[in-house]
Design a protein around this motif. Structure first.
Motif, PDB file in Angstrom:
ATOM      1  N   GLY A 326       9.902   0.053 -13.996  1.00  0.00           N
ATOM      2  CA  GLY A 326       8.579   0.599 -13.698  1.00  0.00           C
ATOM      3  C   GLY A 326       8.137   0.291 -12.282  1.00  0.00           C
ATOM      4  N   ALA A 327       8.403  -0.935 -11.825  1.00  0.00           N
ATOM      5  CA  ALA A 327       8.031  -1.316 -10.458  1.00  0.00           C
ATOM      6  C   ALA A 327       8.814  -0.503  -9.437  1.00  0.00           C
ATOM      7  N   CYS A 328      10.094  -0.270  -9.694  1.00  0.00           N
ATOM      8  CA  CYS A 328      10.908   0.541  -8.773  1.00  0.00           C
ATOM      9  C   CYS A 328      10.408   1.983  -8.706  1.00  0.00           C
ATOM     10  N   LEU A 329       9.967   2.516  -9.842  1.00  0.00           N
ATOM     11  CA  LEU A 329       9.417   3.876  -9.844  1.00  0.00           C
ATOM     12  C   LEU A 329       8.149   3.940  -8.996  1.00  0.00           C
ATOM     13  N   ALA A 330       7.349   2.875  -9.024  1.00  0.00           N
ATOM     14  CA  ALA A 330       6.165   2.818  -8.158  1.00  0.00           C
ATOM     15  C   ALA A 330       6.581   2.839  -6.695  1.00  0.00           C
ATOM     16  N   THR A 331       7.658   2.133  -6.359  1.00  0.00           N
ATOM     17  CA  THR A 331       8.165   2.129  -4.986  1.00  0.00           C
ATOM     18  C   THR A 331       8.576   3.527  -4.556  1.00  0.00           C
ATOM     19  N   ILE A 332       9.246   4.255  -5.431  1.00  0.00           N
ATOM     20  CA  ILE A 332       9.670   5.618  -5.103  1.00  0.00           C
ATOM     21  C   ILE A 332       8.464   6.478  -4.736  1.00  0.00           C
ATOM     22  N   ALA A 333       7.365   6.264  -5.434  1.00  0.00           N
ATOM     23  CA  ALA A 333       6.155   7.048  -5.162  1.00  0.00           C
ATOM     24  C   ALA A 333       5.483   6.631  -3.854  1.00  0.00           C
ATOM     25  N   LEU A 334       5.691   5.391  -3.418  1.00  0.00           N
ATOM     26  CA  LEU A 334       4.931   4.859  -2.283  1.00  0.00           C
ATOM     27  C   LEU A 334       5.707   4.733  -0.976  1.00  0.00           C
ATOM     28  N   VAL A 335       7.026   4.564  -1.050  1.00  0.00           N
ATOM     29  CA  VAL A 335       7.785   4.143   0.123  1.00  0.00           C
ATOM     30  C   VAL A 335       7.705   5.130   1.289  1.00  0.00           C
ATOM     31  N   ASP A 336       7.663   6.430   1.023  1.00  0.00           N
ATOM     32  CA  ASP A 336       7.583   7.411   2.102  1.00  0.00           C
ATOM     33  C   ASP A 336       6.138   7.765   2.448  1.00  0.00           C
ATOM     34  N   ARG A 337       5.188   7.141   1.757  1.00  0.00           N
ATOM     35  CA  ARG A 337       3.769   7.365   2.052  1.00  0.00           C
ATOM     36  C   ARG A 337       3.195   6.225   2.878  1.00  0.00           C
ATOM     37  N   ILE A 338       3.354   4.997   2.389  1.00  0.00           N
ATOM     38  CA  ILE A 338       2.759   3.872   3.115  1.00  0.00           C
ATOM     39  C   ILE A 338       3.771   3.121   3.961  1.00  0.00           C
ATOM     40  N   GLY A 339       5.053   3.400   3.753  1.00  0.00           N
ATOM     41  CA  GLY A 339       6.073   2.796   4.604  1.00  0.00           C
ATOM     42  C   GLY A 339       6.768   1.603   3.979  1.00  0.00           C
ATOM     43  N   ARG A 340       7.832   1.161   4.670  1.00  0.00           N
ATOM     44  CA  ARG A 340       8.660   0.062   4.174  1.00  0.00           C
ATOM     45  C   ARG A 340       8.008  -1.294   4.439  1.00  0.00           C
ATOM     46  N   LYS A 341       7.511  -1.486   5.655  1.00  0.00           N
ATOM     47  CA  LYS A 341       6.984  -2.792   6.058  1.00  0.00           C
ATOM     48  C   LYS A 341       5.781  -3.229   5.220  1.00  0.00           C
ATOM     49  N   PRO A 342       4.793  -2.354   4.965  1.00  0.00           N
ATOM     50  CA  PRO A 342       3.670  -2.788   4.125  1.00  0.00           C
ATOM     51  C   PRO A 342       4.103  -3.226   2.727  1.00  0.00           C
ATOM     52  N   LEU A 343       5.075  -2.527   2.151  1.00  0.00           N
ATOM     53  CA  LEU A 343       5.549  -2.915   0.825  1.00  0.00           C
ATOM     54  C   LEU A 343       6.227  -4.281   0.852  1.00  0.00           C
ATOM     55  N   LEU A 344       6.992  -4.552   1.900  1.00  0.00           N
ATOM     56  CA  LEU A 344       7.619  -5.863   2.030  1.00  0.00           C
ATOM     57  C   LEU A 344       6.574  -6.968   2.126  1.00  0.00           C
ATOM     58  N   LEU A 345       5.524  -6.736   2.893  1.00  0.00           N
ATOM     59  CA  LEU A 345       4.480  -7.748   3.060  1.00  0.00           C
ATOM     60  C   LEU A 345       3.742  -8.005   1.741  1.00  0.00           C
ATOM     61  N   ILE A 346       3.427  -6.927   1.031  1.00  0.00           N
ATOM     62  CA  ILE A 346       2.770  -7.079  -0.275  1.00  0.00           C
ATOM     63  C   ILE A 346       3.663  -7.860  -1.233  1.00  0.00           C
ATOM     64  N   GLY A 347       4.939  -7.519  -1.236  1.00  0.00           N
ATOM     65  CA  GLY A 347       5.875  -8.202  -2.124  1.00  0.00           C
ATOM     66  C   GLY A 347       6.004  -9.681  -1.809  1.00  0.00           C
ATOM     67  N   SER A 348       6.097 -10.028  -0.524  1.00  0.00           N
ATOM     68  CA  SER A 348       6.225 -11.434  -0.133  1.00  0.00           C
ATOM     69  C   SER A 348       5.025 -12.242  -0.603  1.00  0.00           C
ATOM     70  N   ALA A 349       3.827 -11.721  -0.361  1.00  0.00           N
ATOM     71  CA  ALA A 349       2.613 -12.431  -0.765  1.00  0.00           C
ATOM     72  C   ALA A 349       2.540 -12.576  -2.278  1.00  0.00           C
ATOM     73  N   GLY A 350       2.821 -11.497  -3.008  1.00  0.00           N
ATOM     74  CA  GLY A 350       2.760 -11.541  -4.462  1.00  0.00           C
ATOM     75  C   GLY A 350       3.773 -12.492  -5.061  1.00  0.00           C
ATOM     76  N   MET A 351       5.007 -12.503  -4.505  1.00  0.00           N
ATOM     77  CA  MET A 351       6.038 -13.392  -5.031  1.00  0.00           C
ATOM     78  C   MET A 351       5.696 -14.851  -4.763  1.00  0.00           C
ATOM     79  N   ALA A 352       5.151 -15.147  -3.588  1.00  0.00           N
ATOM     80  CA  ALA A 352       4.800 -16.528  -3.264  1.00  0.00           C
ATOM     81  C   ALA A 352       3.798 -17.082  -4.273  1.00  0.00           C
ATOM     82  N   VAL A 353       2.789 -16.286  -4.608  1.00  0.00           N
ATOM     83  CA  VAL A 353       1.743 -16.733  -5.539  1.00  0.00           C
ATOM     84  C   VAL A 353       2.307 -16.883  -6.955  1.00  0.00           C
ATOM     85  N   THR A 354       3.015 -15.876  -7.438  1.00  0.00           N
ATOM     86  CA  THR A 354       3.504 -15.921  -8.824  1.00  0.00           C
ATOM     87  C   THR A 354       4.580 -16.988  -9.021  1.00  0.00           C
TER      88      THR A 354
END
Length: 481
Positions: A326-354
């Motif tokens: 499900g998370a990968c499907l969300a990436t497919i919908a977002l990666v060409d809209r908001i870009g690669r770098k913003p998704l990486l930053l969101i992921g890093s922050a979320g993983m650090a907290v969890t």
């Protein structure tokens, strides 16, 4: 030209002179990403077989680490060799070789009569995993248009997770049917052996499906086979776009046209490794240092260590796999809209907290009079929820995006060499994390170990901000570094 027009093979005309044959592109991506499925299945199948390996080969914790980690030895070699081989025998040729390695590994691993034979079989499978992991994304990036390249390349991660989930489901069903992974199943052989043998089926499908897709047009231009490259591009995008792309590829190689080699990764003027190579290595290594493959390889063992039954632990693996898809499907919908770098930053922050929350939950573990380990109060639920949120953050960011970027960030001349080095680094980091986990889980313990993964997730945030450039919407011929 209107949006209603179609390309020469029925694909939609999406503007300008580009006439994209989406049906053909989707078919190509579907076949190429079977390699991702095999990567996932081969990596995940070990998760439910560790009790069987312990019983069959009389293994201790260190022995389990070597048997689980054997695939990573092969994967690091396969990733490094594949990047270079792709410049010699082609992208499709490397993927076909991977399919053969997957097939042989599945048969031998399931039949292994000793730990040594099993390790050799897993190394062979690892060669296929490593090769598929780096070549499938670059192949996809080289046959898809820039505007949708990110989402199509992200399908690779969906297939990796599908393969992992498929392995988890197969392990669960076979173990449930037999009464346990070490119990006899068909032909009076234990269920864990059949978990490996099932892999031979998709491996065979992968090999024969590869026979129907074309070679990468960019590879064909590099090898001086421009008529073949033009034919492939015409089938993909139409004649006018094929003319333009062949010219662009030729021009991108003209300034430094020679046989690709590893020394291309070093700047001639300064004698230093190119910054883009360091960025690729960093992306590859951080993807592993956040500890994701501890979940993939040791998920069942991990949850059993904190009080879950084998049956429930295997079900938890399946849940993690479904959430990952499900998370990968969300990436497919977002990666060409908001870009690669913003998704990486969101992921890093979320993983650090969890990951920090998981570490806290594990720090409260207690051992009962019978030696059983459990998490008091609601901490078991907290650990489970936080771990699955971590999996979601990873698979909407670093899971697919790292492979997307490695497939597209390097200039044409160094793409194979860049992938070789970054892929090798990725699998070495994978091996270091995966092989060390069983010992680290005992001392200094799960809480400290997960704190370390949380630390690397936090550091990855700052690495991305400083070192990673956005590649959204850029043609491969425009890549610099």
């Amino acid at each position: 030209m209107t949006a209603a027009q179609t390309g020469p093979l029925g694909g939609p005309d999406i503007g300008g002179e580009t006439r994209i044959n989406m049906a053909f592109i989707v078919a190509i991506v579907a076949v190429a990403t079977i390699g991702g499925f095999m990567f996932g299945y081969d990596s995940g199948v070990i998760n439910g077989t560790q009790k069987g390996l312990e019983a069959a080969f009389d293994l201790g914790k260190l022995g389990i680490g070597f048997n689980v980690g054997a695939i990573l030895v092969g994967s690091s070699i396969g990733a490094f060799a594949a990047g270079r081989m792709a410049d010699v025998i082609g992208r499709r040729g490397v993927m076909m070789l991977s399919a053969v390695l997957f097939f042989v590994s599945a048969l031998v691993a399931g039949a292994a009569g000793s730990s040594a034979i099993f390790i050799i079989a897993r190394i062979v499978g690892g060669l296929g995993v490593g090769a598929a992991s780096v070549i499938s994304p670059v192949y996809i990036s080289e046959v898809t248009p820039a505007a949708i390249r990110g989402r199509l390349s992200s399908v690779q991660q969906v297939m990796i997770i599908t393969g992992l989930t498929g392995a988890f489901v197969a392990n669960f069903v076979l173990a449930r049917y037999a009464g346990g992974s070490t119990e006899a199943l068909w032909l009076d052989l234990p269920a864990w052996r059949w978990m490996f043998w099932l892999q031979a089926i998709p491996a065979a499908i992968y090999f024969f499906a590869l026979l129907i897709i074309p070679e990468s047009p960019r590879y064909l231009v590099v090898k001086g086979q421009e008529p073949r490259a033009h034919a492939v591009l015409t089938k993909l995008f139409g004649t006018a776009e094929a003319d333009r792309k062949v010219a662009e590829i030729r021009a991108s190689l003209a300034a430094d046209h020679h046989k690709p080699k590893l020394s291309d990764l070093i700047e001639k003027t300064t004698g230093r490794v190119r910054p883009i190579v360091w960025a690729g290595i960093g992306l590859a290594v951080f993807q592993q240092l956040v500890g994701i493959n501890v979940v993939f390889y040791y998920g069942a063992t991990l949850w059993e260590a904190v009080g879950f039954s084998e049956d429930y632990a295997l079900q938890t693996n399946i849940l993690s796999g479904v959430l990952s898809i499900g998370a990968c499907l969300a990436t497919i919908a977002l990666v060409d809209r908001i870009g690669r770098k913003p998704l990486l930053l969101i992921g890093s922050a979320g993983m650090a907290v969890t990951l920090a929350i998981v570490a806290y939950a594990f720090s409260t573990a207690v051992t009962g009079a019978d030696g059983a380990v459990s998490l008091p109060g609601n901490n078991g639920v907290i650990a489970l929820v936080a771990a699955n949120l971590y999996v979601i953050f990873f698979n909407m960011s670093w899971g697919p995006i790292m492979w997307v970027m490695l497939g597209e960030m390097f200039p044409n001349q160094i793409r194979g060499s860049g992938l070789a080095v970054a892929g090798f680094a990725q699998w070495i980091a994978n091996a270091a994390v995966s092989v060390s986990f069983p010992a680290l889980a005992v001392s200094p313990g799960l809480a400290v170990t997960y704190t370390g993964y949380a630390f690397f997730a936090a550091v990855s945030f700052f690495f991305v901000r400083a070192m990673v450039n956005e590649t959204k919407g850029r043609e491969l011929e425009e890549m610099e570094g």
